[in-house]
Scaffold this active site. Structure first.
Site, mmCIF file in Angstrom:
data_model
loop_
_atom_site.group_PDB
_atom_site.id
_atom_site.type_symbol
_atom_site.label_atom_id
_atom_site.label_comp_id
_atom_site.label_asym_id
_atom_site.label_seq_id
_atom_site.Cartn_x
_atom_site.Cartn_y
_atom_site.Cartn_z
ATOM 1 N N CYS A 2 40.910 61.840 40.066
ATOM 2 C CA CYS A 2 41.296 60.805 39.122
ATOM 3 C C CYS A 2 40.610 59.528 39.577
ATOM 4 O O CYS A 2 39.954 59.518 40.622
ATOM 5 C CB CYS A 2 42.795 60.572 39.184
ATOM 6 S SG CYS A 2 43.756 62.059 38.865
ATOM 7 N N ARG A 33 35.663 60.208 36.128
ATOM 8 C CA ARG A 33 36.394 60.941 37.167
ATOM 9 C C ARG A 33 37.576 61.723 36.600
ATOM 10 O O ARG A 33 38.195 62.524 37.299
ATOM 11 C CB ARG A 33 36.923 59.958 38.219
ATOM 12 C CG ARG A 33 35.855 59.159 38.904
ATOM 13 C CD ARG A 33 36.486 58.151 39.849
ATOM 14 N NE ARG A 33 37.140 58.831 40.929
ATOM 15 C CZ ARG A 33 36.562 59.171 42.075
ATOM 16 N NH1 ARG A 33 35.303 58.867 42.266
ATOM 17 N NH2 ARG A 33 37.224 59.799 43.008
ATOM 18 N N TRP A 104 42.865 63.232 35.591
ATOM 19 C CA TRP A 104 42.389 64.583 35.307
ATOM 20 C C TRP A 104 43.530 65.484 35.756
ATOM 21 O O TRP A 104 43.796 65.611 36.947
ATOM 22 C CB TRP A 104 41.110 64.842 36.094
ATOM 23 C CG TRP A 104 40.424 66.120 35.769
ATOM 24 C CD1 TRP A 104 39.603 66.350 34.702
ATOM 25 C CD2 TRP A 104 40.444 67.335 36.528
ATOM 26 N NE1 TRP A 104 39.123 67.633 34.744
ATOM 27 C CE2 TRP A 104 39.621 68.268 35.845
ATOM 28 C CE3 TRP A 104 41.077 67.735 37.693
ATOM 29 C CZ2 TRP A 104 39.425 69.558 36.298
ATOM 30 C CZ3 TRP A 104 40.882 69.026 38.158
ATOM 31 C CH2 TRP A 104 40.058 69.921 37.456
ATOM 32 N N ASN A 131 44.997 59.101 43.595
ATOM 33 C CA ASN A 131 43.883 60.047 43.444
ATOM 34 C C ASN A 131 43.986 61.015 44.616
ATOM 35 O O ASN A 131 44.005 60.582 45.762
ATOM 36 C CB ASN A 131 42.537 59.300 43.480
ATOM 37 C CG ASN A 131 41.359 60.248 43.501
ATOM 38 O OD1 ASN A 131 41.441 61.354 42.973
ATOM 39 N ND2 ASN A 131 40.264 59.816 44.103
ATOM 40 N N GLY A 132 44.036 62.314 44.297
ATOM 41 C CA GLY A 132 44.144 63.302 45.372
ATOM 42 C C GLY A 132 45.289 64.253 45.076
ATOM 43 O O GLY A 132 45.698 64.411 43.921
ATOM 44 N N GLU A 561 21.057 76.921 36.911
ATOM 45 C CA GLU A 561 21.357 75.523 36.604
ATOM 46 C C GLU A 561 21.212 75.237 35.103
ATOM 47 O O GLU A 561 22.025 74.521 34.521
ATOM 48 C CB GLU A 561 20.454 74.597 37.444
ATOM 49 C CG GLU A 561 20.607 73.115 37.189
ATOM 50 C CD GLU A 561 22.018 72.568 37.425
ATOM 51 O OE1 GLU A 561 22.862 73.264 38.004
ATOM 52 O OE2 GLU A 561 22.261 71.427 36.978
ATOM 53 N N LYS A 565 24.268 73.986 32.758
ATOM 54 C CA LYS A 565 24.253 72.772 31.938
ATOM 55 C C LYS A 565 24.716 73.076 30.524
ATOM 56 O O LYS A 565 25.533 72.353 29.955
ATOM 57 C CB LYS A 565 22.838 72.148 31.876
ATOM 58 C CG LYS A 565 22.350 71.453 33.110
ATOM 59 C CD LYS A 565 23.034 70.146 33.415
ATOM 60 C CE LYS A 565 24.254 70.328 34.235
ATOM 61 N NZ LYS A 565 24.241 70.330 35.642
ATOM 62 N N GLU A 568 28.467 73.822 30.560
ATOM 63 C CA GLU A 568 29.305 72.661 30.856
ATOM 64 C C GLU A 568 29.454 71.714 29.672
ATOM 65 O O GLU A 568 30.552 71.285 29.362
ATOM 66 C CB GLU A 568 28.671 71.826 31.991
ATOM 67 C CG GLU A 568 28.934 72.317 33.381
ATOM 68 C CD GLU A 568 28.237 71.429 34.419
ATOM 69 O OE1 GLU A 568 28.880 71.119 35.419
ATOM 70 O OE2 GLU A 568 27.054 71.061 34.226
ATOM 71 N N HIS A 584 19.616 96.351 35.833
ATOM 72 C CA HIS A 584 20.868 96.833 36.421
ATOM 73 C C HIS A 584 22.082 96.300 35.667
ATOM 74 O O HIS A 584 23.118 96.012 36.268
ATOM 75 C CB HIS A 584 20.925 96.451 37.902
ATOM 76 C CG HIS A 584 19.718 96.911 38.659
ATOM 77 N ND1 HIS A 584 19.441 98.238 38.863
ATOM 78 C CD2 HIS A 584 18.678 96.217 39.200
ATOM 79 C CE1 HIS A 584 18.299 98.348 39.532
ATOM 80 N NE2 HIS A 584 17.814 97.129 39.736
ATOM 81 N N LYS A 685 33.783 64.797 37.198
ATOM 82 C CA LYS A 685 32.563 64.604 37.985
ATOM 83 C C LYS A 685 32.715 65.113 39.414
ATOM 84 O O LYS A 685 31.824 65.741 39.951
ATOM 85 C CB LYS A 685 32.239 63.114 37.991
ATOM 86 C CG LYS A 685 30.959 62.766 38.692
ATOM 87 C CD LYS A 685 29.797 62.907 37.762
ATOM 88 C CE LYS A 685 28.474 62.773 38.455
ATOM 89 N NZ LYS A 685 27.505 63.698 37.867
#
Ligand code: UD1
Ligand code: BG6
Length: 690
Positions: A2, A33, A104, A131-132, A561, A565, A568, A584, A685
């Site tokens: 957060c 965040r 968040w 935050n945490g 990657e 992207k 996401e 396979h 993020k």
């Protein structure tokens, strides 16, 4: 994960409207965040605000506004509430402490009751933004419930203000004692908190004061002096400045520098175990001596410490969108510049008889130890893991040391072996990802040399590793990492050059890579010209359900990657596949409808990729082939597929080029599909919780 923010003006008159704006802007800067709910607390009326005294049982309760949704939903609801209650926006405060939070959700759904500030109960005697994560909150909650407290949220945070009230009430019940101070209350609370946190406390009992403390989660204090005479008299590194009471100033507390830099560049990076008490224009700092690991509660007695301010090496422009519509778009397009900054001062051109080389200041004293390692272990999450994967082949080639890859959470789940003879390299844009940090603690305990590769100076990874390299890519605000990814690869290519011996046999290769690095920003500029073409491709793919990306060798990471992207931000199922594994399993998915990107640029794997294309083509695969300039006809005979032609560079640097069209594709797909590019659904993020 957060964002927390606070604004305290002292000795300078500020209207309520202005205070609200500062708090809202702070939250806007931190919104990346977390953005599913937000809240603020400000003071109610002049009764409390005119006074700077710390005792005021009669002070009016602070106001709390909380709202589900993004910051703009909060802003709208605050102004609606203000209009309904006729709260005067023009009312001025010569001292005022406001706190703010963007969330968040981890404990409880996004809803006003779960948003912060969390409160001690009716009257908002103690308010906390956090935050945490508090890992022992259930035990604390049980205790508080036994003492008559009732809880209204599902958050871990709510125990903190309630516990503060419990401590405060107990202290005041004790006869003959001096009135308990705000910092005494918080220090007592901190002794019982386990987990990772950065906290800001505001209290009705201590008007115009704030307490901030942290363990594990990041926190900065920004200091803006408003009296020229005072600032002339105090040098930047004069720690006494912080305790200069009475001088007019504005103070800002924030989870990161983004929300501070527009106000001031003078900051204090708060350290684990520190408690900042802001009162009457001064800041006193107390510290628990034996600041435990990230999860232990503080049990020692705190002592007073002096700290110096430092200067933020960051410009306001970095956190603005400039002429771009979105941060992700800006960050993709500024890669030529970010890469230049990453390499600045680190490439050495060599002379008439001196070879070209690299200098990584942060590693030069540790290279011998790294060269003697039995193995190098790359550890990271998400995009940072992919960047390490892209760099692995060149590190193996130049160093001759085995390189293994670890997703941080998986290493911890398995408690995988890490030895004293290992060099563990922690790759993290933010430097605060919980899994990566826990893996760092684990590797450090096992005696490995711990090297950090991070974009955030002062971050937990930068501080807790033995040495490392800052990637210097500049602030990255879009949740989907783009410019940090390419800068990470470049730093790790430089790491490979620094570790690898400078022998006659590899000199030509080393020089080719160094020349390639010099020219890389130009080549990225060139590949960015594919923007319109990628938008056109995005238009063709707009309604697809799924996308596969095949790569191998240096570009297996590019496949992962690129797919990440798209997943996401465009919210489209997308998978990166190691082309060598095609037969396979993945081949079963191939038909004329499913779009497949095949990366087939020139390198040692080129002919194998040509064969992959032929096999996919034989099964009527709907192919989009990324190839080196001039190769369209050879990779795609008879115009049977769509081609993306990219400039060719040294093979180990090709992932930097090849990822750019895929970043652009993900960006345009997202915009065309109408989703939020910079704040994708459910993501944040930096993931500071496990
Ligand atoms: C440093 C300075 C840079 C200056 C240059 C000039 C900093 C942050 N960087 O850059 O401003 O222009 O010297 O000589 O002041 N570190 C870790 N873990 C990490 C990242 C870094 O321990 O994850 C350590 C490094 O080992 C080093 C320090 O942090 O001791 C700075 O690292 P870095 O910024 O990469 O060093 P330089 O490029 O030399
Ligand atoms: C999150 C971000 O998942 O964390 C990703 O959304 C990022 O973009 C990942 O790659 C790892 O973060 P960091 O800061 O450790 O590189």
């Amino acid at each position: 994960m957060c964002g927390i923010f606070a604004y305290l003006n002292f000795g300078v008159s500020r209207e309520r409207r202005y205070i609200l704006q500062v708090l809202f802007n702070g939250l806007r800067r931190l919104e990346y965040r977390g953005y599913d709910s937000a809240g603020i607390s400000i003071d109610d009326c002049l009764l409390s605000c005119a006074s700077t005294s710390s005792s005021s049982s009669s002070s009016p309760s602070p106001l709390v506004f909380r709202q589900e949704g993004n910051i703009e939903s909060l802003v709208k609801s605050v102004y609606e509430d203000v209009a309904a209650t006729e709260l005067n926006l023009e009312e001025s405060f010569t001292v005022h402490a406001g706190i703010a939070h963007t969330r968040w959700a981890t404990h409880g759904e996004p809803a006003p009751r779960n948003s912060h500030p969390q409160t001690s109960g009716a009257g908002n005697e103690f308010l906390v933004v956090h935050n945490g994560v508090i890992t022992n909150y259930e035990v604390l909650k049980e205790t508080l419930v036994r003492h008559g407290f009732t809880f209204e949220s599902e958050t871990d945070t709510e125990v903190i203000p309630k516990f503060a009230k419990f401590v405060f009430d107990k202290a005041n019940e004790a006869e003959g004692d001096q009135p308990v101070t705000f910092s005494q209350v918080v220090l007592e609370v901190m002794k019982y908190l386990e987990g990772a946190y950065a906290l800001i406390f505001k209290s009705k009992h201590y008007p115009n004061e704030l307490i901030a403390c942290k363990r594990g989660s990041p926190l900065l204090l920004g200091v803006k002096e408003l009296n020229e005479d005072a600032s002339n008299g105090s040098t930047l590194h004069d720690s006494k400045f912080l305790s200069m009471n009475g001088q007019p100033k504005e103070l800002f507390l924030s989870s990161d520098a983004n929300a501070i830099v527009e106000h001031t560049k003078k900051v204090l990076v708060v350290e684990d175990g520190e408690v900042l008490h802001i009162k009457e224009g001064g800041v006193s700092i107390l510290k628990f001596d034996n600041a435990k690991g990230r999860h232990g509660a503080a049990r020692s007695t705190p002592s007073s410490v002096q700290r110096a301010l430092s200067i933020l090496e960051m410009e306001v422009e970095q956190i603005n969108k400039g002429n771009y519509e979105h941060y992700m778009q800006k960050e993709i397009h500024e890669q030529p510049e970010s890469l230049t900054t990453t390499m600045r001062g680190r490439l050495i051109r060599g002379g008439s008889c001196k070879a070209k080389s690299v200098l990584l200041g942060g590693l030069k004293d540790h290279l011998k130890t790294i060269r003697r390692s039995r193995r190098i272990v790359f550890i990271g999450c998400g995009t940072s893991y992919n960047a390490a994967l892209a760099a692995r082949p060149i590190l193996e080639e130049l160093s001759g040391i085995p390189v293994s890859m670890e997703v941080a959470s998986d290493l911890l789940d398995r408690q995988g072996p890490i030895y004293r003879e290992d060099t563990a390299v922690f790759v993290s844009q933010s430097g605060e990802t919980a899994d990566t940090l826990n893996a760092l603690e684990y590797a450090s305990e096992n005696g490995a040399l711990c090297v950090g590769i991070t974009n955030t100076v002062g971050s937990a990874i930068a501080r807790h590793t033995h040495c490392g390299v800052h990637i210097n890519a500049g602030a990255e605000i879009g949740v989907a990492s783009t410019k940090a990814y390419t800068s990470q690869i470049v730093v790790m290519a430089m790491l490979a050059l620094a570790i690898g011996g400078d022998t006659i046999s590899n000199q030509a290769r080393r020089e080719a890579i160094i020349d390639g690095l010099y020219d890389l920003p130009n080549k990225v500029r060139e590949v960015l010209k594919l923007d319109a073409e990628m938008k056109e491709l995005a238009n063709l793919l707009i309604a697809e359900q799924s996308l596969l990306v095949f790569g191998r060798g240096y570009n297996y990471a590019t496949a992962l990657e690129g797919a990440l992207k798209v997943k996401e931000v465009a919210l489209m199922h997308s998978e990166g596949i190691l082309a060598g594994e095609m037969k396979h399993g993945p081949l079963a998915l191939v038909d004329e409808n499913l779009p497949i990107v095949v990366i087939a640029t020139r390198d040692a794997c080129f002919s194998k990729q040509q064969s992959v294309i032929q096999q996919l083509h034989a099964r009527k695969g709907r192919l989009i082939v990324m190839c080196s300039k001039g190769d369209a006809a050879s990779v795609c005979p008879g115009n049977s597929c769509r081609v993306i032609e990219v400039p060719i560079v040294e093979d180990c640097l090709q992932p930097v080029i090849n990822v750019v069209p895929l970043q652009l594709l993900a960006y345009h797909l997202t915009v065309l599909r109408g989703y939020n590019v910079d704040q994708p659904r459910n993501l944040a993020k930096s993931v500071t919780t496990l």
